[in-house]
Design a protein around this motif. Structure first.
Motif, PDB file in Angstrom:
ATOM      1  N   GLY A   1       0.803  -1.227   0.000  1.00  0.00           N
ATOM      2  CA  GLY A   1       0.000   0.000   0.000  1.00  0.00           C
ATOM      3  C   GLY A   1       0.834   1.274   0.000  1.00  0.00           C
ATOM      4  N   THR A   2       2.135   1.124  -0.188  1.00  0.00           N
ATOM      5  CA  THR A   2       3.027   2.280  -0.052  1.00  0.00           C
ATOM      6  C   THR A   2       2.655   3.437  -0.988  1.00  0.00           C
ATOM      7  N   LYS A   3       2.377   3.107  -2.255  1.00  0.00           N
ATOM      8  CA  LYS A   3       2.081   4.156  -3.233  1.00  0.00           C
ATOM      9  C   LYS A   3       0.799   4.911  -2.855  1.00  0.00           C
ATOM     10  N   LEU A   4      -0.246   4.128  -2.517  1.00  0.00           N
ATOM     11  CA  LEU A   4      -1.508   4.747  -2.097  1.00  0.00           C
ATOM     12  C   LEU A   4      -1.288   5.597  -0.852  1.00  0.00           C
ATOM     13  N   PHE A   5      -0.554   5.029   0.083  1.00  0.00           N
ATOM     14  CA  PHE A   5      -0.281   5.719   1.344  1.00  0.00           C
ATOM     15  C   PHE A   5       0.361   7.085   1.078  1.00  0.00           C
ATOM     16  N   LEU A   6       1.349   7.106   0.205  1.00  0.00           N
ATOM     17  CA  LEU A   6       2.063   8.343  -0.106  1.00  0.00           C
ATOM     18  C   LEU A   6       1.190   9.323  -0.875  1.00  0.00           C
ATOM     19  N   GLU A   7       0.289   8.780  -1.685  1.00  0.00           N
ATOM     20  CA  GLU A   7      -0.627   9.645  -2.443  1.00  0.00           C
ATOM     21  C   GLU A   7      -1.526  10.446  -1.517  1.00  0.00           C
ATOM     22  N   TYR A   8      -1.942   9.818  -0.414  1.00  0.00           N
ATOM     23  CA  TYR A   8      -2.930  10.450   0.460  1.00  0.00           C
ATOM     24  C   TYR A   8      -2.326  11.190   1.642  1.00  0.00           C
ATOM     25  N   HIS A   9      -1.242  10.680   2.178  1.00  0.00           N
ATOM     26  CA  HIS A   9      -0.671  11.335   3.372  1.00  0.00           C
ATOM     27  C   HIS A   9       0.794  10.987   3.555  1.00  0.00           C
ATOM     28  N   SER A  10       1.604  11.647   2.744  1.00  0.00           N
ATOM     29  CA  SER A  10       3.044  11.392   2.817  1.00  0.00           C
ATOM     30  C   SER A  10       3.637  11.880   4.141  1.00  0.00           C
ATOM     31  N   TRP A  11       2.894  12.737   4.843  1.00  0.00           N
ATOM     32  CA  TRP A  11       3.379  13.295   6.116  1.00  0.00           C
ATOM     33  C   TRP A  11       3.130  12.375   7.307  1.00  0.00           C
ATOM     34  N   VAL A  12       2.304  11.335   7.114  1.00  0.00           N
ATOM     35  CA  VAL A  12       1.990  10.420   8.221  1.00  0.00           C
ATOM     36  C   VAL A  12       3.139   9.422   8.390  1.00  0.00           C
ATOM     37  N   ASN A  13       3.528   9.133   9.648  1.00  0.00           N
ATOM     38  CA  ASN A  13       4.614   8.194   9.938  1.00  0.00           C
ATOM     39  C   ASN A  13       4.060   6.817  10.342  1.00  0.00           C
ATOM     40  N   PRO A  14       3.976   5.887   9.405  1.00  0.00           N
ATOM     41  CA  PRO A  14       3.375   4.587   9.724  1.00  0.00           C
ATOM     42  C   PRO A  14       4.242   3.747  10.650  1.00  0.00           C
ATOM     43  N   GLU A  15       5.569   3.956  10.614  1.00  0.00           N
ATOM     44  CA  GLU A  15       6.436   3.161  11.486  1.00  0.00           C
ATOM     45  C   GLU A  15       6.112   3.394  12.955  1.00  0.00           C
ATOM     46  N   LEU A  16       5.846   4.654  13.303  1.00  0.00           N
ATOM     47  CA  LEU A  16       5.473   4.960  14.688  1.00  0.00           C
ATOM     48  C   LEU A  16       4.065   4.466  14.989  1.00  0.00           C
ATOM     49  N   MET A  17       3.127   4.786  14.077  1.00  0.00           N
ATOM     50  CA  MET A  17       1.714   4.478  14.329  1.00  0.00           C
ATOM     51  C   MET A  17       1.437   2.994  14.423  1.00  0.00           C
ATOM     52  N   LEU A  18       2.148   2.222  13.569  1.00  0.00           N
ATOM     53  CA  LEU A  18       1.815   0.801  13.434  1.00  0.00           C
ATOM     54  C   LEU A  18       2.853  -0.119  14.072  1.00  0.00           C
ATOM     55  N   ASP A  19       3.655   0.438  14.960  1.00  0.00           N
ATOM     56  CA  ASP A  19       4.724  -0.329  15.602  1.00  0.00           C
ATOM     57  C   ASP A  19       4.223  -1.668  16.157  1.00  0.00           C
ATOM     58  N   LYS A  20       3.072  -1.641  16.821  1.00  0.00           N
ATOM     59  CA  LYS A  20       2.541  -2.853  17.446  1.00  0.00           C
ATOM     60  C   LYS A  20       1.896  -3.799  16.441  1.00  0.00           C
ATOM     61  N   CYS A  21       1.715  -3.332  15.218  1.00  0.00           N
ATOM     62  CA  CYS A  21       1.089  -4.151  14.172  1.00  0.00           C
ATOM     63  C   CYS A  21       2.105  -4.835  13.271  1.00  0.00           C
ATOM     64  N   LEU A  22       3.384  -4.564  13.506  1.00  0.00           N
ATOM     65  CA  LEU A  22       4.435  -5.116  12.647  1.00  0.00           C
ATOM     66  C   LEU A  22       4.494  -6.640  12.770  1.00  0.00           C
ATOM     67  N   VAL A  23       4.409  -7.330  11.645  1.00  0.00           N
ATOM     68  CA  VAL A  23       4.545  -8.789  11.678  1.00  0.00           C
ATOM     69  C   VAL A  23       5.822  -9.257  10.991  1.00  0.00           C
ATOM     70  N   GLY A  24       6.441  -8.416  10.178  1.00  0.00           N
ATOM     71  CA  GLY A  24       7.668  -8.831   9.535  1.00  0.00           C
ATOM     72  C   GLY A  24       8.054  -7.935   8.387  1.00  0.00           C
ATOM     73  N   PHE A  25       8.824  -8.513   7.467  1.00  0.00           N
ATOM     74  CA  PHE A  25       9.373  -7.738   6.354  1.00  0.00           C
ATOM     75  C   PHE A  25       8.999  -8.374   5.033  1.00  0.00           C
ATOM     76  N   LEU A  26       8.962  -7.545   4.010  1.00  0.00           N
ATOM     77  CA  LEU A  26       8.681  -8.067   2.680  1.00  0.00           C
ATOM     78  C   LEU A  26       9.911  -8.820   2.181  1.00  0.00           C
ATOM     79  N   ARG A  27       9.707 -10.050   1.669  1.00  0.00           N
ATOM     80  CA  ARG A  27      10.819 -10.868   1.206  1.00  0.00           C
ATOM     81  C   ARG A  27      11.271 -10.402  -0.178  1.00  0.00           C
TER      82      ARG A  27
END
Ligand code: HEM
Length: 81
Positions: free
Chosen positions: A55-81
Motif C-alpha cells: 500500500g506504499t504508493k496509495l499511502f504516499l498519495e494520500y498522506h506522505s506526512w503520516v509516519n506509519p512506522e510509529l503508528m503501526l509499531d505494534k502491528c508489525l509482523v515482519g518484512f517483505l521478502r
C-alpha cells in the motif's frame, strides 16, 4: 524482539485481504492492520484498498506526512521478502 520477525512474499501477504484479517506492506514492512482499521481517519473502505497488497504508493498519495512506522509499531509482523 525484532529478531523473531519473519519475512513474507507478496503472495503470502495477499492471503490476508479481508476486514477480519488485513495485512499491508508499507515501506518494505509487513503490518497486520486489522486492529487499526476502525481507527483510520480516512475510513475502513479507503484503507482496504491496500489490503493484502503493498500500500506504499496509495499511502504516499494520500498522506506522505503520516509516519506509519510509529503508528503501526505494534502491528508489525515482519518484512517483505
Ligand atoms: C487519513 C493513517 C492507509 C487514505 C489518514 C490519517 C492518518 C492515516 C493518520 C489522518 C491524516 C491527517 O488528517 O493529517 C493511515 C495508516 C494507513 C493508512 C496508518 C496504513 C495502515 C491508507 C490508504 C489509503 C488511505 C491505503 C488510500 C487508499 C486516507 C484518506 C485520508 C486518510 C483518503 C483522509 C481522510 C480525511 O481527511 O477525510 N490516514 N492511513 N489511508 N487516509 Fe490513511
Amino acid at each position: 524482539g525484532v529478531t523473531e520477525l519473519s519475512s513474507y512474499t507478496l503472495e503470502q501477504v495477499a492471503q490476508h485481504n479481508t476486514r477480519k484479517d488485513c495485512w499491508m506492506v508499507l515501506f518494505g514492512k509487513v503490518y497486520n492492520v486489522t486492529d487499526y482499521l476502525p481507527f483510520h481517519p480516512g475510513g475502513k473502505g479507503e484503507l482496504m484498498r491496500g489490503a493484502g497488497k503493498d500500500g506504499t504508493k496509495l499511502f504516499l498519495e494520500y498522506h506522505s506526512w503520516v509516519n506509519p512506522e510509529l503508528m503501526l509499531d505494534k502491528c508489525l509482523v515482519g518484512f517483505l521478502r
